[in-house]
Motif scaffolding. Sequence first.
Motif, PDB file in Angstrom:
ATOM      1  N   THR A  28       3.772  -6.856  -5.464  1.00 29.65           N
ATOM      2  CA  THR A  28       3.910  -8.315  -5.405  1.00 29.65           C
ATOM      3  C   THR A  28       2.786  -8.936  -4.569  1.00 29.65           C
ATOM      4  OG1 THR A  28       5.407  -8.011  -3.521  1.00 29.65           O
ATOM      5  CG2 THR A  28       6.409  -8.312  -5.694  1.00 29.65           C
ATOM      6  N   SER A  29       1.864  -8.108  -4.066  1.00 30.16           N
ATOM      7  CA  SER A  29       0.881  -8.617  -3.110  1.00 30.16           C
ATOM      8  C   SER A  29      -0.306  -7.655  -3.059  1.00 30.16           C
ATOM      9  CB  SER A  29       1.578  -8.674  -1.741  1.00 30.16           C
ATOM     10  OG  SER A  29       0.669  -8.795  -0.677  1.00 30.16           O
ATOM     11  N   ILE A  31      -3.208  -5.046  -2.745  1.00 30.05           N
ATOM     12  CA  ILE A  31      -3.776  -3.993  -3.598  1.00 30.05           C
ATOM     13  C   ILE A  31      -2.877  -3.722  -4.805  1.00 30.05           C
ATOM     14  CG2 ILE A  31      -4.324  -1.518  -3.679  1.00 30.05           C
ATOM     15  CD1 ILE A  31      -5.240  -1.761  -0.733  1.00 30.05           C
ATOM     16  N   PHE A  51       8.524  -7.113  -2.264  1.00 30.23           N
ATOM     17  CA  PHE A  51       9.245  -8.258  -1.734  1.00 30.23           C
ATOM     18  C   PHE A  51       8.378  -9.509  -1.854  1.00 30.23           C
ATOM     19  CE2 PHE A  51      11.020  -4.955   1.464  1.00 30.23           C
ATOM     20  CZ  PHE A  51      11.984  -4.559   0.548  1.00 30.23           C
ATOM     21  N   ASP A  77      14.306  -1.934  -2.601  1.00 26.82           N
ATOM     22  CA  ASP A  77      13.814  -1.631  -1.250  1.00 26.82           C
ATOM     23  C   ASP A  77      13.492  -0.138  -1.201  1.00 26.82           C
ATOM     24  OD1 ASP A  77      13.442  -0.981   1.402  1.00 26.82           O
ATOM     25  OD2 ASP A  77      15.089  -2.222   2.132  1.00 26.82           O
ATOM     26  N   LEU A  78      12.217   0.177  -1.039  1.00 29.69           N
ATOM     27  CA  LEU A  78      11.771   1.578  -1.147  1.00 29.69           C
ATOM     28  C   LEU A  78      12.140   2.424   0.065  1.00 29.69           C
ATOM     29  CD1 LEU A  78       8.280   1.048  -2.758  1.00 29.69           C
ATOM     30  CD2 LEU A  78      10.438   1.513  -3.878  1.00 29.69           C
ATOM     31  N   ASN A 104       2.093   2.673  -4.117  1.00 32.40           N
ATOM     32  CA  ASN A 104       1.197   1.824  -3.324  1.00 32.40           C
ATOM     33  C   ASN A 104       1.874   1.149  -2.140  1.00 32.40           C
ATOM     34  OD1 ASN A 104      -1.134  -0.279  -2.985  1.00 32.40           O
ATOM     35  ND2 ASN A 104       0.717  -1.497  -3.337  1.00 32.40           N
ATOM     36  N   TYR A 169       1.585   5.505  10.788  1.00 30.53           N
ATOM     37  CA  TYR A 169       0.791   5.234   9.583  1.00 30.53           C
ATOM     38  C   TYR A 169      -0.123   6.411   9.266  1.00 30.53           C
ATOM     39  CZ  TYR A 169      -2.121   2.382   6.408  1.00 30.53           C
ATOM     40  OH  TYR A 169      -2.800   1.880   5.317  1.00 30.53           O
ATOM     41  N   LYS A 173       0.129   8.782   6.020  1.00 23.90           N
ATOM     42  CA  LYS A 173      -0.990   8.818   5.066  1.00 23.90           C
ATOM     43  C   LYS A 173      -1.568  10.229   4.949  1.00 23.90           C
ATOM     44  CE  LYS A 173      -0.927   4.466   3.811  1.00 23.90           C
ATOM     45  NZ  LYS A 173      -0.536   4.071   2.442  1.00 23.90           N
ATOM     46  N   GLY A 200     -10.807   2.264   2.717  1.00 23.95           N
ATOM     47  CA  GLY A 200     -11.053   1.765   4.068  1.00 23.95           C
ATOM     48  C   GLY A 200     -10.389   0.397   4.139  1.00 23.95           C
ATOM     49  N   VAL A 202      -9.435  -3.200   3.191  1.00 20.88           N
ATOM     50  CA  VAL A 202      -9.441  -4.080   2.021  1.00 20.88           C
ATOM     51  C   VAL A 202      -8.807  -5.384   2.514  1.00 20.88           C
ATOM     52  CG1 VAL A 202      -8.666  -4.315  -0.381  1.00 20.88           C
ATOM     53  CG2 VAL A 202      -8.908  -2.013   0.630  1.00 20.88           C
ATOM     54  N   THR A 204      -6.408  -7.938   2.551  1.00 25.06           N
ATOM     55  CA  THR A 204      -5.095  -8.218   1.957  1.00 25.06           C
ATOM     56  C   THR A 204      -4.181  -8.755   3.067  1.00 25.06           C
ATOM     57  OG1 THR A 204      -4.103  -6.106   2.524  1.00 25.06           O
ATOM     58  CG2 THR A 204      -5.313  -6.183   0.437  1.00 25.06           C
TER      59      THR A 204
HETATM   60  P1  NAD Z   1       0.391  -5.833   1.387  1.00 26.80           P
HETATM   61  O1  NAD Z   1       1.186  -6.085   2.634  1.00 26.80           O
HETATM   62  O2  NAD Z   1      -0.428  -6.936   0.835  1.00 26.80           O
HETATM   63  O3  NAD Z   1       1.354  -5.291   0.238  1.00 26.80           O
HETATM   64  C1  NAD Z   1       2.348  -4.342   0.490  1.00 26.80           C
HETATM   65  C2  NAD Z   1       3.325  -4.338  -0.654  1.00 26.80           C
HETATM   66  O4  NAD Z   1       4.384  -3.415  -0.364  1.00 26.80           O
HETATM   67  C3  NAD Z   1       3.998  -5.690  -0.877  1.00 26.80           C
HETATM   68  O5  NAD Z   1       4.192  -5.898  -2.268  1.00 26.80           O
HETATM   69  C4  NAD Z   1       5.336  -5.527  -0.167  1.00 26.80           C
HETATM   70  O6  NAD Z   1       6.346  -6.399  -0.656  1.00 26.80           O
HETATM   71  C5  NAD Z   1       5.626  -4.084  -0.518  1.00 26.80           C
HETATM   72  N1  NAD Z   1       6.640  -3.486   0.347  1.00 26.80           N
HETATM   73  C6  NAD Z   1       6.639  -3.370   1.690  1.00 26.80           C
HETATM   74  N2  NAD Z   1       7.773  -2.790   2.103  1.00 26.80           N
HETATM   75  C7  NAD Z   1       8.504  -2.520   0.996  1.00 26.80           C
HETATM   76  C8  NAD Z   1       9.772  -1.917   0.774  1.00 26.80           C
HETATM   77  N3  NAD Z   1      10.550  -1.467   1.784  1.00 26.80           N
HETATM   78  N4  NAD Z   1      10.222  -1.821  -0.500  1.00 26.80           N
HETATM   79  C9  NAD Z   1       9.463  -2.291  -1.522  1.00 26.80           C
HETATM   80  N5  NAD Z   1       8.250  -2.859  -1.371  1.00 26.80           N
HETATM   81  C10 NAD Z   1       7.790  -2.968  -0.119  1.00 26.80           C
HETATM   82  O7  NAD Z   1      -0.499  -4.555   1.717  1.00 26.80           O
HETATM   83  P2  NAD Z   1      -1.850  -3.958   1.054  1.00 26.80           P
HETATM   84  O8  NAD Z   1      -2.936  -4.140   2.021  1.00 26.80           O
HETATM   85  O9  NAD Z   1      -2.016  -4.439  -0.325  1.00 26.80           O
HETATM   86  O10 NAD Z   1      -1.486  -2.407   1.068  1.00 26.80           O
HETATM   87  C11 NAD Z   1      -1.081  -1.695  -0.073  1.00 26.80           C
HETATM   88  C12 NAD Z   1      -1.259  -0.214   0.179  1.00 26.80           C
HETATM   89  O11 NAD Z   1      -2.618   0.090   0.438  1.00 26.80           O
HETATM   90  C13 NAD Z   1      -0.465   0.291   1.398  1.00 26.80           C
HETATM   91  O12 NAD Z   1       0.076   1.569   1.141  1.00 26.80           O
HETATM   92  C14 NAD Z   1      -1.539   0.378   2.469  1.00 26.80           C
HETATM   93  O13 NAD Z   1      -1.213   1.319   3.460  1.00 26.80           O
HETATM   94  C15 NAD Z   1      -2.730   0.808   1.647  1.00 26.80           C
HETATM   95  N6  NAD Z   1      -4.013   0.518   2.285  1.00 26.80           N
HETATM   96  C16 NAD Z   1      -4.370  -0.768   2.569  1.00 26.80           C
HETATM   97  C17 NAD Z   1      -5.595  -0.980   3.186  1.00 26.80           C
HETATM   98  C18 NAD Z   1      -6.075  -2.363   3.504  1.00 26.80           C
HETATM   99  O14 NAD Z   1      -7.086  -2.479   4.189  1.00 26.80           O
HETATM  100  N7  NAD Z   1      -5.429  -3.411   3.026  1.00 26.80           N
HETATM  101  C19 NAD Z   1      -6.434   0.083   3.508  1.00 26.80           C
HETATM  102  C20 NAD Z   1      -6.020   1.371   3.224  1.00 26.80           C
HETATM  103  C21 NAD Z   1      -4.805   1.573   2.596  1.00 26.80           C
END
Ligand code: NAD
Length: 274
Positions: A28-29, A31, A51, A77-78, A104, A169, A173, A200, A202, A204
């Motif tokens: 929903t958000s 990546i 969410f 809810d995961l 993800n 975290y 990971k 690395g 991103v 978001t």
């Molecule tokens: P984000 O916060 O924008 O999105 C996270 C998503 O996970 C959202 O859709 C949220 O609703 C969902 N979520 C969270 N808890 C949940 C739950 N209990 N049940 C169901 N859905 C749930 O974050 P993002 O930056 O897009 O990150 C996405 C993935 O990429 C994550 O695993 C993050 O660790 C990884 N990541 C992100 C970055 C970065 O820099 N943004 C870097 C490396 C890895």
Amino acid sequence: MQTVMAAKAEPQDRRPLAGRVALITGSTSGIGLGVAETLAAQGAHIVLNGFGDPADIERAREGLTVHGVKTLYVGADLSEPAAIAEMMAMARDVLGPVDLLVNNAGIQHVAPIGEFPTSKWDAILAVNLSSAFHTIRAVLPEMVERGFGRIVNIASAHGLVASPFKSAYVAAKHGIVGLTKTVALEAARSGVTCNAVCPGYVWTPLVEKQIADQARAHKISAEQVVNDVLLVNQPNRRFATVQEIGALTAFLCGENGASITGAALAVDGGWTAH
Ligand code: NAD
């Protein structure tokens, strides 16, 4: 909550992922939504999860249908294994067996380990690691039976190296990179691949939110966090984009990804080359 929209049949659809069913957790958000958009543009039907504000989620789901694909939203809810099982069953019932699984969803908490709340540790391990075990467990036997499947786990550069104040975290990971390798080996002769993508930074909502936490932990300003804490590790000094992560995921999901399995692929501007 669920919504489904039927698409027009496209018998001549030659897009790389035409007709595949993709389930992307946490889509929903950030990546996850970027990955969903890329896979939909290549013809995959999409199960969205995560969410957020219902109107925003509906807009995101509606946006995917311009690609002529079917969509389903499940707000499971995961951190709840029973909710994951229900989501997987619903996806199968509504759209058919999942061909492409992208794990993800992720959450973050930043604090020195002595002050790290136990509840945050449990939540991060549940969402960032255990949820992938539960989704993979639900789809892998059928993928193997059908002789095709693609599993992409969105890990992190923190699946390969550590940073201070991110104990849960980094542990989760690193764990998902290990899970990726195990699944790849178990499925190696079946036409199913399993890989980890290790971004690395991103740009978001997850990164935006942690800037304040990092500022507190390091006792510095938000601007210093961006320049001296986040991008200091990323030699190319730019945030990666959700489109870049989506494009790599789509490649891994396509026919040409068939020989890539068990890999942890860095998309980190050179961070883990250090
Ligand atoms: P984000 O916060 O924008 O999105 C996270 C998503 O996970 C959202 O859709 C949220 O609703 C969902 N979520 C969270 N808890 C949940 C739950 N209990 N049940 C169901 N859905 C749930 O974050 P993002 O930056 O897009 O990150 C996405 C993935 O990429 C994550 O695993 C993050 O660790 C990884 N990541 C992100 C970055 C970065 O820099 N943004 C870097 C490396 C890895």
